[in-house]
Design an enzyme around this catalytic site. Structure first.
Site, PDB file in Angstrom:
ATOM      1  N   ASN A 202       0.856  -1.187   0.000  1.00  0.00           N
ATOM      2  CA  ASN A 202       0.000   0.000   0.000  1.00  0.00           C
ATOM      3  C   ASN A 202       0.894   1.240   0.000  1.00  0.00           C
ATOM      4  O   ASN A 202       2.130   1.115  -0.037  1.00  0.00           O
ATOM      5  CB  ASN A 202      -0.965  -0.014   1.197  1.00  0.00           C
ATOM      6  CG  ASN A 202      -0.246  -0.099   2.540  1.00  0.00           C
ATOM      7  OD1 ASN A 202       0.864   0.414   2.711  1.00  0.00           O
ATOM      8  ND2 ASN A 202      -0.883  -0.745   3.509  1.00  0.00           N
ATOM      9  N   LYS A 204       1.664   3.440   2.236  1.00  0.00           N
ATOM     10  CA  LYS A 204       2.544   3.545   3.401  1.00  0.00           C
ATOM     11  C   LYS A 204       3.735   2.606   3.263  1.00  0.00           C
ATOM     12  O   LYS A 204       4.892   2.992   3.474  1.00  0.00           O
ATOM     13  CB  LYS A 204       1.760   3.242   4.675  1.00  0.00           C
ATOM     14  CG  LYS A 204       2.578   3.339   5.967  1.00  0.00           C
ATOM     15  CD  LYS A 204       1.683   3.108   7.171  1.00  0.00           C
ATOM     16  CE  LYS A 204       2.460   3.218   8.487  1.00  0.00           C
ATOM     17  NZ  LYS A 204       3.403   2.101   8.662  1.00  0.00           N
ATOM     18  N   GLU A 205       3.460   1.353   2.894  1.00  0.00           N
ATOM     19  CA  GLU A 205       4.522   0.364   2.731  1.00  0.00           C
ATOM     20  C   GLU A 205       5.451   0.719   1.574  1.00  0.00           C
ATOM     21  O   GLU A 205       6.670   0.532   1.662  1.00  0.00           O
ATOM     22  CB  GLU A 205       3.915  -1.021   2.509  1.00  0.00           C
ATOM     23  CG  GLU A 205       3.175  -1.556   3.724  1.00  0.00           C
ATOM     24  CD  GLU A 205       2.223  -2.684   3.390  1.00  0.00           C
ATOM     25  OE1 GLU A 205       1.810  -3.403   4.321  1.00  0.00           O
ATOM     26  OE2 GLU A 205       1.853  -2.835   2.201  1.00  0.00           O
ATOM     27  N   ASP A 272      -5.139  -8.476   1.657  1.00  0.00           N
ATOM     28  CA  ASP A 272      -5.255  -9.916   1.433  1.00  0.00           C
ATOM     29  C   ASP A 272      -6.172 -10.205   0.249  1.00  0.00           C
ATOM     30  O   ASP A 272      -5.898 -11.090  -0.571  1.00  0.00           O
ATOM     31  CB  ASP A 272      -5.817 -10.602   2.684  1.00  0.00           C
ATOM     32  CG  ASP A 272      -4.870 -10.545   3.872  1.00  0.00           C
ATOM     33  OD1 ASP A 272      -3.658 -10.393   3.667  1.00  0.00           O
ATOM     34  OD2 ASP A 272      -5.355 -10.663   5.014  1.00  0.00           O
TER      35      ASP A 272
END
Length: 331
Positions: A202, A204-205, A272
């Site tokens: 995402n 942020k990651e 997921d």
């Protein structure tokens, strides 16, 4: 094309490897503060357990009609046995190794008046012992050739490690037909994902992996460039929450897929759903853009539900029929 893709998912195979966890919920009310310490006293009136981590990925694939095999390690304890039962109930085939040297990973969330009061984790986030790795790779060597797509579900609990990745990528290279390797990343393990086929962070990651803040189109593109340079991955899918997805098909082609969420109640487990749907569509023979577009529809369904939800083919078809054809643009 998208509508046909939904019906074509049934029966296709995906191998899931990674951190299997038990999500445990204690739900109740708070009427007083403890006399022992300034903390609320939760009077529990409901308790539930559901599959977490790689188990939720497997549940997404099973509910879409896919055939997954989940390989993981749990403790030789009651929670490990419970996870086995939950996988069977969800229709997920498993090869679960029981390791007495570590507890089953369990997250207990205590919730009162629809708010989480505290979370209690039981885990040992260290790499597997040599005996567990040897047992794991004995299993992998016997099954990996049967699966065209592999998901590495990394929640940073020790399963995905340098030892694992070195042995696994070497094993994949020996396959008669090399499977596509998809990774849902954990920031602390970024450097382990060298050369994978698709990474699905995402914003942020992605920002953490690129060592920068991701806020807009320009920074998404810059972060993508940095991740390719750092990891030499083949493709990259950055999920942008309400702004949809940025799909990097290699370093030089970036497509933006707009969001399909009509309502957003809870984003828990959406990642997921994205990786599970993408993997299943790839296993069914669809191209990466079609697979990710279908995953975007699926994510739009699950974020409209509370908790780590999944979607079924009939719900996905309903969403495809009700919403307009996506206007995918090139960035």
């Amino acid at each position: 094309m998208i509508r046909n893709a939904v019906a074509s998912l049934v029966g296709h195979k995906v191998l899931i490897i990674g951190d299997l966890m038990l999500d445990h919920y204690l739900i109740g009310n708070v009427d007083r503060i403890s006399p022992e310490a300034p903390v609320p006293v939760v009077n529990v009136n409901k308790e539930s357990v559901v599959l977490g981590g790689a188990g939720n990925v497997g549940r997404n694939i099973a509910d879409l009609g896919g055939a997954s095999l989940l390989i993981s390690v749990v403790g030789d304890d009651r929670d490990g046995a419970l996870l086995d039962d939950l996988c069977n109930e969800a229709g997920i085939e498993t090869r679960i190794i029981r390791d007495a040297s570590r507890p089953t990973t369990k997250k207990t969330r205590i919730i009162a008046h629809n708010q989480q009061v505290v979370r209690v984790d039981h885990e040992l986030a260290v790499p597997l012992c040599d005996e567990a790795y040897d047992e794991l790779f004995t299993i992998l060597e016997s099954v990996v050739n049967d699966y065209p797509v592999v998901i590495l579900s990394d929640y940073g609990k020790g399963f995905i490690s340098r030892t694992f990745m070195d042995r696994f990528m070497a094993l994949v290279d020996t396959c008669s037909v090399r499977p596509q390797v998809l990774v849902d990343p954990k920031t602390v393990n970024y450097d382990l994902y060298q050369g994978v086929d698709l990474l699905t962070p995402n914003t942020k990651e992605a920002g953490e992996g690129a060592l920068m803040t991701v806020t807009d189109r320009k920074s998404v593109l810059k972060a993508g460039e940095a991740l390719f340079k750092r990891l030499n991955c083949n493709n990259l899918l950055i999920t942008l929450g309400p702004d949809g997805m940025a799909l990097f098909e290699g370093k030089n082609l970036v497509r933006h897929i707009p969001t399909f969420a009509r309502k957003v109640f809870d984003v828990t487990g959406a990642g997921d759903t994205v990786i599970a749907t993408t993997a299943l569509a790839l296993s069914a023979g669809f191209d990466l853009l079609t697979s990710c577009t279908l995953a975007n529809y699926a994510a739009g369904v699950v974020v409209a539900q509370v908790g780590a939800a999944t979607t079924r083919p009939e719900e996905l078809l309903e969403s495809v029929d009700e919403l307009p054809e996506p206007k995918v643009s090139q960035w």
